[in-house]
Design a protein around this motif. Structure first.
Motif, PDB file in Angstrom:
ATOM      1  N   ARG A  29       8.761   2.543 -12.735  1.00 62.93           N
ATOM      2  CA  ARG A  29      10.136   2.726 -12.280  1.00 62.93           C
ATOM      3  C   ARG A  29      11.004   1.489 -12.516  1.00 62.93           C
ATOM      4  NH1 ARG A  29      12.156   1.591  -7.831  1.00 62.93           N
ATOM      5  NH2 ARG A  29      13.077   3.630  -7.416  1.00 62.93           N
ATOM      6  N   ASN A  54       6.466  -9.109 -11.134  1.00 66.17           N
ATOM      7  CA  ASN A  54       7.788  -8.691 -10.658  1.00 66.17           C
ATOM      8  C   ASN A  54       8.900  -9.658 -11.034  1.00 66.17           C
ATOM      9  OD1 ASN A  54       6.686  -6.412  -9.636  1.00 66.17           O
ATOM     10  ND2 ASN A  54       6.855  -6.981  -7.471  1.00 66.17           N
ATOM     11  N   THR A 109       5.386  -6.278   1.749  1.00 65.58           N
ATOM     12  CA  THR A 109       4.768  -4.944   1.740  1.00 65.58           C
ATOM     13  C   THR A 109       3.680  -4.865   0.652  1.00 65.58           C
ATOM     14  OG1 THR A 109       5.158  -2.591   1.356  1.00 65.58           O
ATOM     15  CG2 THR A 109       6.718  -4.087   0.326  1.00 65.58           C
ATOM     16  N   ASP A 110       3.858  -5.662  -0.425  1.00 65.33           N
ATOM     17  CA  ASP A 110       2.887  -5.616  -1.525  1.00 65.33           C
ATOM     18  C   ASP A 110       1.551  -6.270  -1.160  1.00 65.33           C
ATOM     19  OD1 ASP A 110       4.644  -4.252  -3.063  1.00 65.33           O
ATOM     20  OD2 ASP A 110       5.131  -5.880  -4.432  1.00 65.33           O
ATOM     21  N   ARG A 115      11.652   6.201  -2.999  1.00 70.95           N
ATOM     22  CA  ARG A 115      12.210   5.096  -3.781  1.00 70.95           C
ATOM     23  C   ARG A 115      13.413   5.479  -4.654  1.00 70.95           C
ATOM     24  NH1 ARG A 115       7.433   1.373  -6.090  1.00 70.95           N
ATOM     25  NH2 ARG A 115       9.012  -0.243  -5.944  1.00 70.95           N
ATOM     26  N   PRO A 116      14.539   5.803  -4.009  1.00 71.07           N
ATOM     27  CA  PRO A 116      15.743   6.153  -4.784  1.00 71.07           C
ATOM     28  C   PRO A 116      16.363   4.935  -5.469  1.00 71.07           C
ATOM     29  CG  PRO A 116      16.229   6.037  -2.433  1.00 71.07           C
ATOM     30  CD  PRO A 116      14.752   5.767  -2.575  1.00 71.07           C
ATOM     31  N   ILE A 117      17.387   5.185  -6.324  1.00 65.82           N
ATOM     32  CA  ILE A 117      18.118   4.047  -6.932  1.00 65.82           C
ATOM     33  C   ILE A 117      19.608   4.140  -6.600  1.00 65.82           C
ATOM     34  CG2 ILE A 117      16.481   3.514  -8.791  1.00 65.82           C
ATOM     35  CD1 ILE A 117      18.500   4.958 -10.696  1.00 65.82           C
ATOM     36  N   ASP A 118      19.902   4.784  -5.459  1.00 60.30           N
ATOM     37  CA  ASP A 118      21.307   4.980  -5.083  1.00 60.30           C
ATOM     38  C   ASP A 118      22.061   3.659  -4.872  1.00 60.30           C
ATOM     39  OD1 ASP A 118      19.451   4.890  -2.911  1.00 60.30           O
ATOM     40  OD2 ASP A 118      21.046   5.390  -1.511  1.00 60.30           O
ATOM     41  N   TYR A 119      21.389   2.618  -4.358  1.00 57.72           N
ATOM     42  CA  TYR A 119      22.085   1.330  -4.159  1.00 57.72           C
ATOM     43  C   TYR A 119      22.537   0.763  -5.508  1.00 57.72           C
ATOM     44  CZ  TYR A 119      19.466   1.076   0.334  1.00 57.72           C
ATOM     45  OH  TYR A 119      18.904   1.315   1.541  1.00 57.72           O
ATOM     46  N   HIS A 120      21.645   0.889  -6.517  1.00 58.51           N
ATOM     47  CA  HIS A 120      21.987   0.362  -7.852  1.00 58.51           C
ATOM     48  C   HIS A 120      23.264   1.067  -8.350  1.00 58.51           C
ATOM     49  CE1 HIS A 120      17.551  -0.824  -8.750  1.00 58.51           C
ATOM     50  NE2 HIS A 120      17.568  -0.310  -7.563  1.00 58.51           N
ATOM     51  N   ILE A 168       8.977  -1.081   5.008  1.00 58.51           N
ATOM     52  CA  ILE A 168       9.745  -1.008   3.745  1.00 58.51           C
ATOM     53  C   ILE A 168       9.611   0.367   3.069  1.00 58.51           C
ATOM     54  CG2 ILE A 168      10.184  -2.119   1.502  1.00 58.51           C
ATOM     55  CD1 ILE A 168      10.622  -4.117   3.717  1.00 58.51           C
ATOM     56  N   PHE A 169       8.392   0.843   2.949  1.00 59.07           N
ATOM     57  CA  PHE A 169       8.181   2.145   2.294  1.00 59.07           C
ATOM     58  C   PHE A 169       7.538   3.128   3.268  1.00 59.07           C
ATOM     59  CE2 PHE A 169       8.165  -0.813  -1.382  1.00 59.07           C
ATOM     60  CZ  PHE A 169       9.313  -0.327  -1.991  1.00 59.07           C
ATOM     61  N   SER A 172      17.647  -4.739  -1.448  1.00 62.71           N
ATOM     62  CA  SER A 172      16.805  -4.196  -2.521  1.00 62.71           C
ATOM     63  C   SER A 172      16.564  -5.253  -3.605  1.00 62.71           C
ATOM     64  CB  SER A 172      17.512  -2.987  -3.134  1.00 62.71           C
ATOM     65  OG  SER A 172      16.956  -2.674  -4.383  1.00 62.71           O
ATOM     66  N   VAL A 173      15.300  -5.428  -3.978  1.00 64.15           N
ATOM     67  CA  VAL A 173      14.939  -6.460  -4.967  1.00 64.15           C
ATOM     68  C   VAL A 173      15.473  -6.081  -6.351  1.00 64.15           C
ATOM     69  CG1 VAL A 173      13.030  -7.669  -6.088  1.00 64.15           C
ATOM     70  CG2 VAL A 173      12.888  -7.112  -3.648  1.00 64.15           C
ATOM     71  N   THR A 174      15.054  -4.937  -6.875  1.00 62.54           N
ATOM     72  CA  THR A 174      15.518  -4.581  -8.224  1.00 62.54           C
ATOM     73  C   THR A 174      17.011  -4.227  -8.206  1.00 62.54           C
ATOM     74  OG1 THR A 174      14.602  -2.365  -7.887  1.00 62.54           O
ATOM     75  CG2 THR A 174      13.302  -3.868  -9.218  1.00 62.54           C
TER      76      THR A 174
HETATM   77  C1  UD1 Z   1      10.426  -4.275  -5.530  1.00 63.19           C
HETATM   78  C2  UD1 Z   1       9.082  -4.651  -6.132  1.00 63.19           C
HETATM   79  C3  UD1 Z   1       7.957  -3.950  -5.373  1.00 63.19           C
HETATM   80  C4  UD1 Z   1       8.052  -4.267  -3.877  1.00 63.19           C
HETATM   81  C5  UD1 Z   1       9.453  -3.975  -3.354  1.00 63.19           C
HETATM   82  C6  UD1 Z   1       9.656  -4.431  -1.924  1.00 63.19           C
HETATM   83  C7  UD1 Z   1       9.631  -5.023  -8.453  1.00 63.19           C
HETATM   84  C8  UD1 Z   1       9.512  -4.580  -9.864  1.00 63.19           C
HETATM   85  N1  UD1 Z   1       9.098  -4.230  -7.530  1.00 63.19           N
HETATM   86  O1  UD1 Z   1      10.588  -2.874  -5.662  1.00 63.19           O
HETATM   87  O2  UD1 Z   1       6.712  -4.410  -5.892  1.00 63.19           O
HETATM   88  O3  UD1 Z   1       7.139  -3.459  -3.176  1.00 63.19           O
HETATM   89  O4  UD1 Z   1      10.455  -4.653  -4.160  1.00 63.19           O
HETATM   90  O5  UD1 Z   1       9.409  -5.792  -1.813  1.00 63.19           O
HETATM   91  O6  UD1 Z   1      10.168  -6.087  -8.173  1.00 63.19           O
HETATM   92  N2  UD1 Z   1      16.084   1.522  -1.459  1.00 63.19           N
HETATM   93  C9  UD1 Z   1      16.946   2.583  -1.360  1.00 63.19           C
HETATM   94  N3  UD1 Z   1      17.808   2.792  -2.410  1.00 63.19           N
HETATM   95  C10 UD1 Z   1      17.828   1.998  -3.509  1.00 63.19           C
HETATM   96  C11 UD1 Z   1      16.926   0.907  -3.594  1.00 63.19           C
HETATM   97  C12 UD1 Z   1      16.070   0.693  -2.546  1.00 63.19           C
HETATM   98  O7  UD1 Z   1      16.948   3.322  -0.374  1.00 63.19           O
HETATM   99  O8  UD1 Z   1      18.637   2.240  -4.411  1.00 63.19           O
HETATM  100  C13 UD1 Z   1      15.141   1.239  -0.350  1.00 63.19           C
HETATM  101  C14 UD1 Z   1      13.679   1.487  -0.742  1.00 63.19           C
HETATM  102  O9  UD1 Z   1      13.305   2.833  -0.597  1.00 63.19           O
HETATM  103  C15 UD1 Z   1      12.956   0.550   0.211  1.00 63.19           C
HETATM  104  C16 UD1 Z   1      13.902  -0.640   0.331  1.00 63.19           C
HETATM  105  O10 UD1 Z   1      15.183  -0.133  -0.056  1.00 63.19           O
HETATM  106  O11 UD1 Z   1      12.827   1.162   1.477  1.00 63.19           O
HETATM  107  C17 UD1 Z   1      13.563  -1.836  -0.512  1.00 63.19           C
HETATM  108  O12 UD1 Z   1      13.189  -1.407  -1.807  1.00 63.19           O
HETATM  109  P1  UD1 Z   1      13.442  -2.333  -3.094  1.00 63.19           P
HETATM  110  O13 UD1 Z   1      13.501  -3.752  -2.699  1.00 63.19           O
HETATM  111  O14 UD1 Z   1      14.576  -1.778  -3.861  1.00 63.19           O
HETATM  112  O15 UD1 Z   1      12.118  -2.090  -3.924  1.00 63.19           O
HETATM  113  P2  UD1 Z   1      12.018  -2.226  -5.493  1.00 63.19           P
HETATM  114  O16 UD1 Z   1      13.066  -3.166  -5.961  1.00 63.19           O
HETATM  115  O17 UD1 Z   1      11.952  -0.887  -6.109  1.00 63.19           O
END
Ligand code: UD1
Length: 427
Positions: free
Chosen positions: A92, A23, A311-312, A121-126, A334-335, A163-165
């Motif tokens: 993703r 990651n 969570t991982d 797992r949406p990307i709306d925050y991004h 988280i999920f 959100s991490v990513t």
């Molecule tokens: C990253 C990790 C993944 C880990 C997760 C949580 C990578 C490549 N993947 O995933 O292994 O399980 O962090 O530690 O680093 N959310 C939204 N909208 C968004 C983005 C997130 O609603 O646009 C929500 C997600 O559904 C979740 C929470 O925010 O409930 C955190 O998710 P996020 O940290 O974004 O997970 P990833 O970055 O996808």
């Protein structure tokens, strides 16, 4: 297709070295798109996901070569800004190219990742974050199109959840924007810190590392990077839990114990000996026998953003709780759909009740679970089945192990070297 066969009940002994973090490698590979030139990334794990990310870069016009764990990436010329569905649907995290592409080209077209086994797992925050920097985004034919007619401009971005990513994508867009960007409620995971260090080394101006508020002062241009990927804390945690469940004494090397504060505390509460060095962790756990009193206590966990319980590692921790004494309550915050491993662990005798995001695990205590045929459903769920198989009596057969290969480098070889009876065979 390949499957894994484990003859359980063998304790683990010896030393095992951890690989670079998947990651962290994924955003660092994407960040090479920010500056034209030849970059070098070190300690890059050779996994299905890192290969996919390098393929995405190749489609964008970059060239790369691997020498052991060093990967050289040449991003001098990019041929376009489009990441196709065929690649994004398999991983993703490919959406991480959006930020650097918009910053460098002012344009990106990246397929929407779609559903995944652990939730929506949406990307709306991004996307909302990019809009704060002046990017126009629209969804068309399953793709996100992001366009900025002028240079990106700094803005204030607030995440509802850290959100991490999302944090990584926004950081990569903001480093080349005009003016100041503030990211509030940013993720504090060590992988975000690894990306910040790489960007600083390239000439970016970022303050607030390891905090939930990041301030980025945009710069005109960046230099190619020479960066090292941090050790994989999730791989490390998985081996900690494997030794705890199977029993034995193992020194885990090339790791960073400081990145696992909540897990190591919980494992100590369970009754396992944990000794932390600078880049090593020594784990000692008693070997269990059928009918003898259980030395592992049940403890509760709640998954949280860093530095909370990751969570991982939830699925792998549940495999340990399956063989402990007492009742453990596991909250997944988280999920929403991250209990796919439960039905498979139940095939091995686990006693688990699920109610929404909560799982109640009644430890088997004196009873040793029995091996069974099980199916891997996602990356970390697969690791929990391996742990359960190591702790069980008899043979466990795990199918669909391609999930495991997305995120664990040489897992079968590493466990074999620790004395496990494990092999990979063609189905
Ligand atoms: C990253 C990790 C993944 C880990 C997760 C949580 C990578 C490549 N993947 O995933 O292994 O399980 O962090 O530690 O680093 N959310 C939204 N909208 C968004 C983005 C997130 O609603 O646009 C929500 C997600 O559904 C979740 C929470 O925010 O409930 C955190 O998710 P996020 O940290 O974004 O997970 P990833 O970055 O996808």
């Amino acid at each position: 297709m390949e499957k894994i066969i484990i003859q359980g009940g063998k304790p683990l002994y010896g030393r095992v070295a951890m690989s670079g973090a998947k990651n962290a490698a994924l955003p660092l590979i994407a960040a090479t798109l920010l500056a034209p030139g030849c970059h070098i990334l070190r300690n890059v794990p050779d996994l299905r996901d890192t290969r996919t990310m390098l393929k995405v870069l190749e489609v964008l016009g970059a060239r790369w070569e691997r020498n052991k764990s060093d990967v050289k990436i040449d991003t001098t010329e990019l041929s376009g800004g489009e990441a196709p569905y065929e690649l994004v649907k398999t991983m993703r995290a490919s959406v991480l190219v959006l930020g650097p592409l918009i910053a460098r080209l002012g344009y990106a077209r990246v397929s929407l990742p779609g559903g995944c086994a652990i939730g929506a797992r949406p990307i709306d925050y991004h996307l909302r974050g990019f809009e704060q920097l002046g990017v126009e985004t629209k969804l068309a034919s399953g793709y996100v199109e992001a366009i900025s007619n002028s240079k990106l401009s700094g803005g204030v971005v607030y995440f509802d959840n850290p959100s991490v990513t999302g944090t990584e994508n926004l950081l990569m867009a903001a480093v080349l924007a005009q003016g100041t960007t503030v990211i509030k409620n940013a993720a504090r995971e060590p992988e975000v810190g690894n990306l910040i260090d790489m960007l600083l080394g390239m000439g970016a101006c970022i303050e607030g590392k390891d905090s939930d508020c990041l301030t980025v002062q945009g710069v005109k241009g960046l230099q190619p990077a020479d960066a090292v990927i941090i050790p994989d804390r999730i791989e490390t945690g998985t081996y900690v839990l494997a030794v705890a469940a199977a029993g034995g004494e193992v020194t885990i090397t090339n790791c960073n114990p400081n990145h696992l504060p909540s897990l190591l505390e919980k494992v100590r509460d369970v009754g396992v000996e944990v000794e932390e060095g600078e880049s090593e962790i020594r784990i000692k756990a008693s070997v269990r026998r059928e009918g003898s009193a259980q030395s592992l206590r049940s403890v509760n966990i709640r998954t949280m953003p860093y530095p909370g319980f990751p969570t991982d590692l939830q699925a792998q921790f549940m495999a340990l709780m399956m063989v402990a004494e007492g009742v453990s309550i596991i909250h997944e915050t988280i999920f929403e759909n991250r209990f796919m491993h439960v039905a498979e662990l139940q095939r091995m005798g686990a006693m688990v009740d699920i109610d929404g995001g909560t799982a109640v695990v009644k430890g088997l205590g004196e009873i040793v679970p029995c091996g069974a045929q099980v199916m891997a459903t996602d990356l970390r769920a697969s690791a929990s089945l391996v742990i359960a198989g190591l702790a069980a009596n008899g043979m466990t057969e795990i199918t669909r192990i391609y999930h495991l290969e997305r995120g664990y480098e040489n897992m079968v070889e590493k466990l074999l070297a620790l004395g496990a009876d494990i092999r990979k065979v063609q189905e």
